[in-house]
Design a protein around this motif. Sequence first.
Motif, PDB file in Angstrom:
ATOM      1  N   MET A 315      70.620 -76.609 114.608  1.00 14.59           N
ATOM      2  CA  MET A 315      70.878 -76.198 115.982  1.00 14.59           C
ATOM      3  C   MET A 315      72.213 -75.463 116.110  1.00 14.59           C
ATOM      4  O   MET A 315      72.331 -74.479 116.840  1.00 14.59           O
ATOM      5  CB  MET A 315      70.857 -77.408 116.911  1.00 14.59           C
ATOM      6  CG  MET A 315      69.471 -77.996 117.129  1.00 14.59           C
ATOM      7  SD  MET A 315      69.451 -79.323 118.367  1.00 14.59           S
ATOM      8  CE  MET A 315      69.799 -78.401 119.861  1.00 14.59           C
ATOM      9  N   ALA A 316      73.227 -75.958 115.403  1.00 10.47           N
ATOM     10  CA  ALA A 316      74.536 -75.302 115.442  1.00 10.47           C
ATOM     11  C   ALA A 316      74.462 -73.908 114.846  1.00 10.47           C
ATOM     12  O   ALA A 316      75.056 -72.949 115.369  1.00 10.47           O
ATOM     13  CB  ALA A 316      75.564 -76.151 114.696  1.00 10.47           C
ATOM     14  N   LEU A 317      73.716 -73.755 113.749  1.00 16.77           N
ATOM     15  CA  LEU A 317      73.577 -72.451 113.114  1.00 16.77           C
ATOM     16  C   LEU A 317      72.796 -71.493 114.016  1.00 16.77           C
ATOM     17  O   LEU A 317      73.155 -70.307 114.138  1.00 16.77           O
ATOM     18  CB  LEU A 317      72.875 -72.601 111.761  1.00 16.77           C
ATOM     19  CG  LEU A 317      72.726 -71.332 110.926  1.00 16.77           C
ATOM     20  CD1 LEU A 317      74.099 -70.732 110.605  1.00 16.77           C
ATOM     21  CD2 LEU A 317      71.962 -71.625 109.636  1.00 16.77           C
ATOM     22  N   ALA A 318      71.750 -71.995 114.664  1.00 21.40           N
ATOM     23  CA  ALA A 318      70.956 -71.144 115.565  1.00 21.40           C
ATOM     24  C   ALA A 318      71.808 -70.622 116.715  1.00 21.40           C
ATOM     25  O   ALA A 318      71.744 -69.435 117.068  1.00 21.40           O
ATOM     26  CB  ALA A 318      69.759 -71.931 116.097  1.00 21.40           C
ATOM     27  N   LEU A 319      72.640 -71.475 117.305  1.00 23.90           N
ATOM     28  CA  LEU A 319      73.500 -71.050 118.404  1.00 23.90           C
ATOM     29  C   LEU A 319      74.501 -69.992 117.940  1.00 23.90           C
ATOM     30  O   LEU A 319      74.719 -68.981 118.622  1.00 23.90           O
ATOM     31  CB  LEU A 319      74.251 -72.255 118.981  1.00 23.90           C
ATOM     32  CG  LEU A 319      75.256 -71.946 120.094  1.00 23.90           C
ATOM     33  CD1 LEU A 319      74.542 -71.399 121.330  1.00 23.90           C
ATOM     34  CD2 LEU A 319      76.059 -73.193 120.456  1.00 23.90           C
ATOM     35  N   SER A 320      75.083 -70.208 116.775  1.00 20.96           N
ATOM     36  CA  SER A 320      76.084 -69.271 116.254  1.00 20.96           C
ATOM     37  C   SER A 320      75.493 -67.905 115.936  1.00 20.96           C
ATOM     38  O   SER A 320      76.189 -66.889 116.021  1.00 20.96           O
ATOM     39  CB  SER A 320      76.724 -69.852 114.986  1.00 20.96           C
ATOM     40  OG  SER A 320      77.384 -71.071 115.264  1.00 20.96           O
ATOM     41  N   MET A 321      74.210 -67.858 115.582  1.00 17.73           N
ATOM     42  CA  MET A 321      73.571 -66.583 115.265  1.00 17.73           C
ATOM     43  C   MET A 321      72.998 -65.901 116.506  1.00 17.73           C
ATOM     44  O   MET A 321      72.803 -64.688 116.515  1.00 17.73           O
ATOM     45  CB  MET A 321      72.468 -66.799 114.225  1.00 17.73           C
ATOM     46  CG  MET A 321      72.990 -67.275 112.878  1.00 17.73           C
ATOM     47  SD  MET A 321      71.695 -67.467 111.638  1.00 17.73           S
ATOM     48  CE  MET A 321      71.295 -65.758 111.287  1.00 17.73           C
ATOM     49  N   MET A 322      72.750 -66.652 117.565  1.00 13.24           N
ATOM     50  CA  MET A 322      72.225 -66.049 118.791  1.00 13.24           C
ATOM     51  C   MET A 322      73.303 -65.329 119.581  1.00 13.24           C
ATOM     52  O   MET A 322      73.033 -64.321 120.229  1.00 13.24           O
ATOM     53  CB  MET A 322      71.589 -67.131 119.682  1.00 13.24           C
ATOM     54  CG  MET A 322      70.152 -67.457 119.328  1.00 13.24           C
ATOM     55  SD  MET A 322      69.268 -68.230 120.707  1.00 13.24           S
ATOM     56  CE  MET A 322      70.338 -69.531 121.185  1.00 13.24           C
ATOM     57  N   GLN A 323      74.520 -65.846 119.544  1.00 13.18           N
ATOM     58  CA  GLN A 323      75.563 -65.334 120.420  1.00 13.18           C
ATOM     59  C   GLN A 323      76.912 -65.366 119.700  1.00 13.18           C
ATOM     60  O   GLN A 323      77.201 -66.303 118.948  1.00 13.18           O
ATOM     61  CB  GLN A 323      75.622 -66.194 121.691  1.00 13.18           C
ATOM     62  CG  GLN A 323      76.321 -65.543 122.861  1.00 13.18           C
ATOM     63  CD  GLN A 323      76.137 -66.358 124.130  1.00 13.18           C
ATOM     64  OE1 GLN A 323      75.930 -67.566 124.081  1.00 13.18           O
ATOM     65  NE2 GLN A 323      76.216 -65.704 125.289  1.00 13.18           N
ATOM     66  N   ARG A 324      77.722 -64.344 119.915  1.00 15.25           N
ATOM     67  CA  ARG A 324      79.065 -64.330 119.327  1.00 15.25           C
ATOM     68  C   ARG A 324      79.867 -65.510 119.875  1.00 15.25           C
ATOM     69  O   ARG A 324      79.761 -65.835 121.058  1.00 15.25           O
ATOM     70  CB  ARG A 324      79.757 -63.006 119.639  1.00 15.25           C
ATOM     71  CG  ARG A 324      81.106 -62.861 118.957  1.00 15.25           C
ATOM     72  CD  ARG A 324      81.645 -61.448 119.130  1.00 15.25           C
ATOM     73  NE  ARG A 324      82.999 -61.345 118.609  1.00 15.25           N
ATOM     74  CZ  ARG A 324      83.306 -61.211 117.326  1.00 15.25           C
ATOM     75  NH1 ARG A 324      82.326 -61.162 116.435  1.00 15.25           N
ATOM     76  NH2 ARG A 324      84.566 -61.118 116.920  1.00 15.25           N
ATOM     77  N   TYR A 325      80.660 -66.129 119.023  1.00 20.92           N
ATOM     78  CA  TYR A 325      81.323 -67.371 119.412  1.00 20.92           C
ATOM     79  C   TYR A 325      82.228 -67.199 120.629  1.00 20.92           C
ATOM     80  O   TYR A 325      82.400 -68.139 121.421  1.00 20.92           O
ATOM     81  CB  TYR A 325      82.109 -67.943 118.223  1.00 20.92           C
ATOM     82  CG  TYR A 325      83.393 -67.224 117.887  1.00 20.92           C
ATOM     83  CD1 TYR A 325      84.618 -67.669 118.397  1.00 20.92           C
ATOM     84  CD2 TYR A 325      83.395 -66.106 117.053  1.00 20.92           C
ATOM     85  CE1 TYR A 325      85.797 -67.017 118.087  1.00 20.92           C
ATOM     86  CE2 TYR A 325      84.570 -65.458 116.742  1.00 20.92           C
ATOM     87  CZ  TYR A 325      85.775 -65.914 117.255  1.00 20.92           C
ATOM     88  OH  TYR A 325      86.946 -65.259 116.943  1.00 20.92           O
ATOM     89  N   THR A 326      82.803 -66.025 120.816  1.00 19.81           N
ATOM     90  CA  THR A 326      83.686 -65.809 121.963  1.00 19.81           C
ATOM     91  C   THR A 326      82.922 -65.732 123.283  1.00 19.81           C
ATOM     92  O   THR A 326      83.514 -65.861 124.356  1.00 19.81           O
ATOM     93  CB  THR A 326      84.488 -64.508 121.782  1.00 19.81           C
ATOM     94  OG1 THR A 326      83.578 -63.434 121.499  1.00 19.81           O
ATOM     95  CG2 THR A 326      85.482 -64.643 120.634  1.00 19.81           C
ATOM     96  N   ASP A 327      81.599 -65.507 123.216  1.00 22.02           N
ATOM     97  CA  ASP A 327      80.784 -65.389 124.417  1.00 22.02           C
ATOM     98  C   ASP A 327      80.041 -66.675 124.776  1.00 22.02           C
ATOM     99  O   ASP A 327      79.333 -66.724 125.782  1.00 22.02           O
ATOM    100  CB  ASP A 327      79.759 -64.261 124.249  1.00 22.02           C
ATOM    101  CG  ASP A 327      80.431 -62.907 124.033  1.00 22.02           C
ATOM    102  OD1 ASP A 327      81.524 -62.710 124.587  1.00 22.02           O
ATOM    103  OD2 ASP A 327      79.859 -62.072 123.307  1.00 22.02           O
ATOM    104  N   ILE A 328      80.185 -67.709 123.947  1.00 22.66           N
ATOM    105  CA  ILE A 328      79.454 -68.956 124.177  1.00 22.66           C
ATOM    106  C   ILE A 328      79.995 -69.658 125.416  1.00 22.66           C
ATOM    107  O   ILE A 328      81.206 -69.784 125.606  1.00 22.66           O
ATOM    108  CB  ILE A 328      79.572 -69.883 122.944  1.00 22.66           C
ATOM    109  CG1 ILE A 328      78.790 -69.288 121.755  1.00 22.66           C
ATOM    110  CG2 ILE A 328      79.042 -71.279 123.258  1.00 22.66           C
ATOM    111  CD1 ILE A 328      78.949 -70.066 120.468  1.00 22.66           C
ATOM    112  N   ASP A 329      79.083 -70.122 126.261  1.00 20.08           N
ATOM    113  CA  ASP A 329      79.458 -70.894 127.442  1.00 20.08           C
ATOM    114  C   ASP A 329      79.682 -72.344 127.011  1.00 20.08           C
ATOM    115  O   ASP A 329      78.764 -72.999 126.510  1.00 20.08           O
ATOM    116  CB  ASP A 329      78.348 -70.832 128.493  1.00 20.08           C
ATOM    117  CG  ASP A 329      78.752 -71.471 129.810  1.00 20.08           C
ATOM    118  OD1 ASP A 329      79.219 -72.625 129.787  1.00 20.08           O
ATOM    119  OD2 ASP A 329      78.606 -70.818 130.864  1.00 20.08           O
ATOM    120  N   PRO A 330      80.889 -72.908 127.198  1.00 21.14           N
ATOM    121  CA  PRO A 330      81.171 -74.256 126.710  1.00 21.14           C
ATOM    122  C   PRO A 330      80.468 -75.362 127.494  1.00 21.14           C
ATOM    123  O   PRO A 330      80.370 -76.482 127.009  1.00 21.14           O
ATOM    124  CB  PRO A 330      82.696 -74.374 126.863  1.00 21.14           C
ATOM    125  CG  PRO A 330      83.040 -73.427 127.950  1.00 21.14           C
ATOM    126  CD  PRO A 330      82.072 -72.290 127.836  1.00 21.14           C
TER     127      PRO A 330
END
Length: 583
Positions: A315-330
């Motif tokens: 799940m962590a890898l999928a999130l990191s590949m879907m969206q650039r880390y700076t754009d992730i909503d915390p």
Amino acid sequence: MEEQKPYVEPRSYWRFRREDFFPEPSFQTCSSYRSALSQTPHRLRDRLVGRSTDAAEIGDVRRRSEHDMKRCLNWWDLTWFGFGSVIGAGIFVLTGQEARDHAGPAIVLSYVASGISAMLSVFCYTEFAVEIPVAGGSFAYLRVELGDFAAFIAAANIILDSILGKAAVARSWTSYLATLINKPPDSLRIRADNLAENFNLLDPIAVAVLCATGALAVLSTKKASYFNWVASVVHVAVILFVIVAGFAHADAKNLTPFMPYGAKGVFQAAAIVYFAYGGFDNIATMAEETKNPARDIPLGLLGSMSLITVIYCLMALALSMMQRYTDIDPNAAYSVAFKSSGMQWAQYVVALGALKGMTTVLLVGLIGKSRYTTHIARSHVIPPFFALVHPRTATPIYATLLITISSAIIALFSSLHILSSLISISTLFIFMLISVALIVRRYYVKGVSSKPDLVKLIVFLLLIVASSMGTAAYWGLKPDGWVGYVITVPIWALATLGLHVFVPRYREPKVWGVPLVPWLPSLSIAMNIFLMGSLGGDAFVRFGVCSVIMLIYYVFVGVHATYDVAHEEYGEFSEGEREEEVG
């Protein structure tokens, strides 16, 4: 003619008399309390070395609840309880928070590091749960191996972790509900401008959710298990959707740079996301309600945690590949990531799955932590009123209410950011103590171990702990250095080797045991201390303040209650006065 026994009027469960809260002699009158306070140094020394036994925890201590909990769970129940207790706010909220702020795409490595540490702790918990199948979990294990004082430190942190953990999950529940109805994460909270920052967003929905799950927890353990099955199956389906759909919309470019904050950020995030693994200890507390603990607990604990670790990493890898880390909503990372990938409808599926997951985390957490609290109350560390088990529901209603109401008060005011680091440090500290206790259990039995062997055990344990602290401290001061590790890591390895070679084992597990002792528990000590050292200074300040408050309570209340129980009512004795049972 058979002698007629005197009639004893049955006591109602719903009673609130003073003697139900403070039955010990030290609290009967003001003069008796003053006398107890004058003996505080002596009583502290007594409780520092006082130890219980396996038989006492399973027998006399358990019977203080007046009614038994019902043995109604099997390995299937425990496996799903494992899923229900772990997969919730941690993966859905902390993943986005830590990927953006500390680890970047390397958040997957944070979950690997935390998962390895958690699995080492799972091994230690499993052996104890099989050997001492009572509701007390780590509190009971430490009371047997490290003594009453160490058990109190664990008990205080367990209750703190229980209250803050449930509050954190309930706050996350509100954030995902807002996302589900297409509103900003904080839109359902009430702003109170006259309160301090991080405490000024009131969350009445979190309070309502805690009350609802608390009500279900007290009705029936088996019925709660049925609800958990259904909710967890739906939740697993949502997780599979997140993983498959996430990789279908993945872009490898988002993995660059992979470690934007360096290795320090990876381990700092690992210490925080450890919270996502913390629920597994709830399974150990259900040993008293398990039909066959020797078979069911290893299957339920080790099986569920192995699968959960793999799920977290994917799940962590999928999130990191879907969206650039700076754009992730915390606050609602996965929902927003799917929305930005063009699957706007998917955010509702994810939000609904997250709500179901967090609901089961709350439910199983309240069940597990109320069992902890019950056994802590059985020892009189807190008032024995909270140890009472209801005769009809076979559940500890008062202990459940204590955790539920306290969590609801905290959830109403505090932000998840404030709660998560304090929860992690308490959890890591307890797991470190459990690993120490397992080594003591294998290498020391009173009346059998020789004094030279005891001295060697203490020296090697101190070296293992000190070298682990040195490694963590050097990492915090010089994360890019290497000289310190050349000193601390060999000391840890040599101390563990010395323990293995020069100290004979005096006890072997009866049914199931941790393999590669002392190496695995020693590695668990090192990793838990290292992750603790990766937390920020604020976490240690809050932990220190809470610890001081706990010790004040112990000096003025806890030590006198437990001393009276050990020497008066139940015939238990301190370490110097009692022969310990040899397993």
